[in-house]
Structures are given as structure tokens and as C-alpha cells.
Design a protein around this motif. Structure first.
Motif, mmCIF file in Angstrom:
data_model
loop_
_atom_site.group_PDB
_atom_site.id
_atom_site.type_symbol
_atom_site.label_atom_id
_atom_site.label_comp_id
_atom_site.label_asym_id
_atom_site.label_seq_id
_atom_site.Cartn_x
_atom_site.Cartn_y
_atom_site.Cartn_z
ATOM 1 N N HIS A 20 0.818 -1.211 0.000
ATOM 2 C CA HIS A 20 0.000 0.000 0.000
ATOM 3 C C HIS A 20 0.852 1.262 0.000
ATOM 4 O O HIS A 20 0.615 2.202 -0.768
ATOM 5 N N GLY A 21 1.857 1.317 0.862
ATOM 6 C CA GLY A 21 2.726 2.496 0.934
ATOM 7 C C GLY A 21 3.432 2.761 -0.385
ATOM 8 O O GLY A 21 3.530 3.904 -0.849
ATOM 9 N N TRP A 22 3.930 1.690 -1.002
ATOM 10 C CA TRP A 22 4.602 1.829 -2.299
ATOM 11 C C TRP A 22 3.623 2.344 -3.359
ATOM 12 O O TRP A 22 3.954 3.246 -4.124
ATOM 13 N N LEU A 23 2.408 1.762 -3.412
ATOM 14 C CA LEU A 23 1.411 2.173 -4.401
ATOM 15 C C LEU A 23 1.024 3.639 -4.199
ATOM 16 O O LEU A 23 0.904 4.402 -5.163
ATOM 17 N N LEU A 24 0.843 4.025 -2.953
ATOM 18 C CA LEU A 24 0.484 5.413 -2.653
ATOM 19 C C LEU A 24 1.575 6.365 -3.138
ATOM 20 O O LEU A 24 1.280 7.387 -3.767
ATOM 21 N N ALA A 25 2.838 6.039 -2.883
ATOM 22 C CA ALA A 25 3.950 6.891 -3.336
ATOM 23 C C ALA A 25 4.008 6.931 -4.862
ATOM 24 O O ALA A 25 4.218 8.000 -5.460
ATOM 25 N N TRP A 26 3.790 5.792 -5.515
ATOM 26 C CA TRP A 26 3.808 5.726 -6.976
ATOM 27 C C TRP A 26 2.700 6.602 -7.573
ATOM 28 O O TRP A 26 2.935 7.367 -8.506
ATOM 29 N N LEU A 27 1.504 6.487 -6.999
ATOM 30 C CA LEU A 27 0.380 7.293 -7.479
ATOM 31 C C LEU A 27 0.610 8.781 -7.212
ATOM 32 O O LEU A 27 0.249 9.632 -8.030
ATOM 33 N N ARG A 28 1.194 9.095 -6.069
ATOM 34 C CA ARG A 28 1.462 10.495 -5.733
ATOM 35 C C ARG A 28 2.418 11.103 -6.759
ATOM 36 O O ARG A 28 2.217 12.223 -7.218
ATOM 37 N N ARG A 29 3.460 10.357 -7.145
ATOM 38 C CA ARG A 29 4.389 10.844 -8.173
ATOM 39 C C ARG A 29 3.688 10.977 -9.523
ATOM 40 O O ARG A 29 3.899 11.937 -10.250
ATOM 41 N N LYS A 30 2.864 10.020 -9.840
ATOM 42 C CA LYS A 30 2.188 9.996 -11.143
ATOM 43 C C LYS A 30 1.147 11.108 -11.257
ATOM 44 O O LYS A 30 1.049 11.760 -12.290
ATOM 45 N N LEU A 31 0.381 11.326 -10.186
ATOM 46 C CA LEU A 31 -0.730 12.282 -10.226
ATOM 47 C C LEU A 31 -0.356 13.681 -9.741
ATOM 48 O O LEU A 31 -1.037 14.654 -10.059
ATOM 49 N N GLY A 32 0.656 13.771 -8.905
ATOM 50 C CA GLY A 32 1.059 15.065 -8.374
ATOM 51 C C GLY A 32 0.117 15.615 -7.320
ATOM 52 O O GLY A 32 0.148 16.789 -7.008
ATOM 53 N N CYS A 33 -0.726 14.749 -6.772
ATOM 54 C CA CYS A 33 -1.688 15.188 -5.752
ATOM 55 C C CYS A 33 -1.865 14.063 -4.743
ATOM 56 O O CYS A 33 -2.315 12.970 -5.088
ATOM 57 N N SER A 34 -1.525 14.343 -3.502
ATOM 58 C CA SER A 34 -1.594 13.286 -2.482
ATOM 59 C C SER A 34 -3.032 12.863 -2.191
ATOM 60 O O SER A 34 -3.289 11.695 -1.897
ATOM 61 N N HIS A 35 -3.980 13.786 -2.306
ATOM 62 C CA HIS A 35 -5.381 13.440 -2.037
ATOM 63 C C HIS A 35 -5.927 12.486 -3.098
ATOM 64 O O HIS A 35 -6.566 11.477 -2.780
ATOM 65 N N ASN A 36 -5.684 12.829 -4.381
ATOM 66 C CA ASN A 36 -6.132 11.945 -5.462
ATOM 67 C C ASN A 36 -5.408 10.609 -5.406
ATOM 68 O O ASN A 36 -5.997 9.564 -5.695
ATOM 69 N N ALA A 37 -4.126 10.642 -5.039
ATOM 70 C CA ALA A 37 -3.357 9.407 -4.929
ATOM 71 C C ALA A 37 -3.946 8.504 -3.845
ATOM 72 O O ALA A 37 -4.095 7.290 -4.045
ATOM 73 N N ALA A 38 -4.288 9.084 -2.704
ATOM 74 C CA ALA A 38 -4.877 8.290 -1.620
ATOM 75 C C ALA A 38 -6.213 7.698 -2.044
ATOM 76 O O ALA A 38 -6.502 6.525 -1.766
ATOM 77 N N ASP A 39 -7.024 8.496 -2.736
ATOM 78 C CA ASP A 39 -8.318 7.989 -3.218
ATOM 79 C C ASP A 39 -8.135 6.833 -4.197
ATOM 80 O O ASP A 39 -8.816 5.810 -4.104
#
Length: 172
Positions: A20-39
Motif C-alpha cells: 500500500h505504501g509503495w502504491l500510494l507513493a507511486w500514485l502520488r508521483r504519477k498524479l502530483g496530488c496526495s489526495h487523489n493518490a490516496a483515493d
């Protein structure tokens, strides 16, 4: 996790806690938004739960998670494009309507009309009738006088009293 839990639940717990932590960090880099990444990270695991995939047979969990997350990003992007297009069209239609008012303007207008109606209820019947015929129906003072069966001078008197009352009641 206890050994008594179903295999699917164990596999899901392991997948979530390990990645989960890895996926969240990957999405955060990809999307540039921690809120959207968490969702989207949460949506990724929700999609896995709803699909009831055989989690134990996944050889590359990160590849599986990124594929699922990418699909969700694409779905979200498509939905956003459709929503944006709909809102643009709605705005164009609203602008093309003559006399269009926003919901806020409509609310302010309704509140003002309610306040005016309340104040007009306090007038005498003749003052109210003269006021409505003159200001709402757009009749001249002569026409109001003829319709009410009173003199033009009396119409002016009723209008002045009505306006003074409205001014005092509304603190204009």
C-alpha cells in the motif's frame, strides 16, 4: 492475521500491508496530488476486493497493482473529460438563455419578493391595489384612478403612503 481466516482475506491483508505504501507513493508521483493518490490507492484495493481475484496466484504484486491503478486513472480521466464537456455545454446553454439567472440570483430575488410581499400585506387594501397596479402592472396614475374609481390625487396619496411604508419597513 490468524490462520483461521479465509485465504483470500489473508492474501489481501498481505498485499495491502506489503504494497500500500509503495502504491500510494507511486500514485502520488504519477498524479502530483496526495489526495487523489490516496483515493485511487483505496479504489485500487476496493476493485481487487470486489473482483475477488485469486490473490495467492499473483507473481508480481506491484505490476498487478500498477495495472489496476492505471486502469482506474484512465477511468477517472475519462469521467473527468465527460464531466468537463457536460459542464461546458451546460454553461453555453445557460448563457444562451435570455434573462438567465444563476441559482444564487434566483434565491436573492425570491427572498426579496417574500420580503416585499410581507411588507405589502401591512398596507391597506386600497394602498396595496394602487401600488400593484402602478408598479407591477405598469398602469399610469390616471388608469389606476379609473380602475379603482378614485381621483388621480387619491392614487398619488395611496402611492406615497405605500412607498413611505415600504421605505420605513425595509430601511431603504
Amino acid at each position: 492475521m490468524s490462520a483461521a481466516e479465509p485465504p483470500f482475506q489473508q492474501a489481501l491483508h498481505e498485499l495491502y500491508s506489503d504494497h500500500h505504501g509503495w502504491l500510494l507513493a507511486w500514485l502520488r508521483r504519477k498524479l502530483g496530488c496526495s489526495h487523489n493518490a490516496a483515493d485511487l490507492a483505496q479504489d485500487t484495493f476496493a476493485r481487487i476486493i470486489s473482483s475477488r481475484e485469486m490473490l495467492g496466484s499473483i507473481r508480481e504484486p506491484r505490476a498487478f497493482l500498477t495495472t489496476t491503478a492505471r486502469r482506474l486513472v484512465i477511468d477517472k480521466s475519462r469521467r473527468q473529460q465527460i464531466e468537463d464537456a457536460y459542464l461546458r455545454e451546460l454553461a453555453l446553454v445557460a448563457e444562451s438563455l435570455e434573462g438567465y439567472q444563476s441559482p444564487e440570483q434566483i434565491l436573492v430575488t425570491l427572498e426579496a419578493l417574500e420580503q416585499i410581499a410581507f411588507v405589502l400585506e401591512e398596507l391597506s387594501a386600497k394602498q396595496r391595489q394602487a401600488f400593484l397596479l402602478y408598479f407591477l402592472d405598469g398602469q399610469t396614475q390616471l388608469e389606476v384612478a379609473a380602475q379603482m374609481g378614485i381621483s388621480e390625487r387619491m392614487v398619488r396619496k395611496h402611492l406615497m403612503q405605500a412607498l413611505l411604508h415600504c421605505s420605513n419597513a425595509l430601511d431603504i
